[in-house]
Design an enzyme around this catalytic site. Structure first.
Site, short mmCIF file in Angstrom:
data_model
loop_
_atom_site.label_atom_id
_atom_site.label_comp_id
_atom_site.label_asym_id
_atom_site.label_seq_id
_atom_site.Cartn_x
_atom_site.Cartn_y
_atom_site.Cartn_z
N ARG A 105 9.94 -0.52 4.09
CA ARG A 105 9.41 -1.76 4.68
C ARG A 105 9.43 -2.84 3.63
O ARG A 105 8.83 -2.69 2.56
CB ARG A 105 7.95 -1.55 5.10
CG ARG A 105 7.80 -0.80 6.36
CD ARG A 105 6.54 -1.17 7.10
NE ARG A 105 5.32 -0.88 6.35
CZ ARG A 105 4.11 -1.13 6.81
NH1 ARG A 105 3.95 -1.65 8.00
NH2 ARG A 105 3.04 -0.85 6.11
N THR A 109 8.25 -9.25 4.61
CA THR A 109 8.55 -9.48 6.04
C THR A 109 8.09 -8.31 6.91
O THR A 109 8.03 -8.44 8.14
CB THR A 109 10.08 -9.62 6.23
OG1 THR A 109 10.68 -8.37 5.85
CG2 THR A 109 10.65 -10.74 5.40
N ASP A 201 -2.15 5.38 3.35
CA ASP A 201 -0.69 5.49 3.18
C ASP A 201 -0.29 6.96 3.30
O ASP A 201 -0.61 7.77 2.43
CB ASP A 201 -0.28 4.92 1.82
CG ASP A 201 1.23 4.85 1.70
OD1 ASP A 201 1.90 5.90 1.82
OD2 ASP A 201 1.77 3.74 1.52
N ASP A 204 1.81 8.45 0.35
CA ASP A 204 1.00 8.67 -0.86
C ASP A 204 0.07 9.86 -0.69
O ASP A 204 -0.12 10.64 -1.62
CB ASP A 204 0.16 7.42 -1.18
CG ASP A 204 1.00 6.34 -1.85
OD1 ASP A 204 2.06 6.68 -2.42
OD2 ASP A 204 0.59 5.17 -1.80
N1 URA Z 1 2.38 3.39 6.82
C1 URA Z 1 1.35 4.15 6.35
O1 URA Z 1 1.56 5.07 5.57
N2 URA Z 1 0.10 3.87 6.76
C2 URA Z 1 -0.18 2.89 7.63
O2 URA Z 1 -1.34 2.71 7.99
C3 URA Z 1 0.90 2.11 8.11
C4 URA Z 1 2.16 2.38 7.69
#
Ligand code: URA
Length: 210
Positions: A105, A109, A201, A204
């Site tokens: 991502r 943007t 995340d 992570d």
């Molecule tokens: N990607 C993630 O890992 N967590 C989110 O909340 C959104 C996108």
């Protein structure tokens, strides 16, 4: 008209998802739960898989017994977090083929940018499950689905752990024909594109990178 959204609301999935959301969950614990939830999702998602019949011998007699053609199924993991769903799914779908697509991502943007694609051959004869734990803005989901549909796979479903309503809407605007399977539809996205309440995340937390 919106596309199909299937929420896997089995109590075991919901319980494990709650435990995954907790911020104090260790990497080891999170990973174990992802694996367990992935197995349960795969079990639910494949309940309508076509079966063929094979002649087998039980100790007592011959019978025509149902078997699934696992080789027809393809799991496409969206790098990086989608890889976390593979272990559990492959545990119960051991002959499935595996593809990878790399999409990150753009932090400004929030658009998906492709950097890697390796898919199994003959997708026209195969059913594809695209795996990405978080369906957030929908941009990555749309881009990953575009890549798979370019290969004209027999069918495609999108599988996530959590989805945001905004993400589902954007996804189905572009791909109304692709069903979304998820363990929960959360409240909304925050200004950084994270799902709320969410689980943080996913990459992570699966890989312990933070
Ligand atoms: N990607 C993630 O890992 N967590 C989110 O909340 C959104 C996108």
């Amino acid at each position: 008209m919106g596309g199909e959204v299937v929420v896997i609301d089995h109590p075991l999935v919901q319980h494990k998802l709650t435990r995954m959301r907790m911020k104090e969950r260790s990497t080891q614990g999170f990973r174990r739960l992802v694996k367990e939830v992935s197995m349960l999702l795969a079990y639910e998602i494949t309940r309508d898989m076509p079966v063929t019949f094979e002649t087998i011998e039980t100790p007592l007699q011959t019978m025509e017994a149902p078997v699934i053609d696992g080789k027809k199924l393809v799991l496409v993991a969206v790098l990086r977090a989608g890889v976390g769903l593979l272990d559990g799914m492959l545990e119960i779908l051991p002959s499935a083929r595996v593809g990878h697509v790399g999409l990150y991502r753009d932090p400004k943007t929030l658009e998906a940018v492709e950097y890697y694609k390796k898919l199994p051959e003959h997708l026209a004869e195969r059913d594809v499950l695209i795996l990405d734990p978080m369906l957030a803005t929908g941009n990555t989901a749309v881009a990953a689905t575009d890549l798979v549909l370019q290969e004209k796979s027999r069918s495609v479903r999108f599988v996530s752990l959590l989805a945001a309503p905004e993400g589902i809407e954007s996804f189905h605007k572009v791909h109304p024909e692709v069903p979304v399977y998820t363990a929960a539809v959360d409240e909304r996205l925050n200004e950084k594109g994270y799902i709320l309440p969410g689980l943080g995340d996913a990459g992570d937390r699966i890989f312990g990178t933070k």
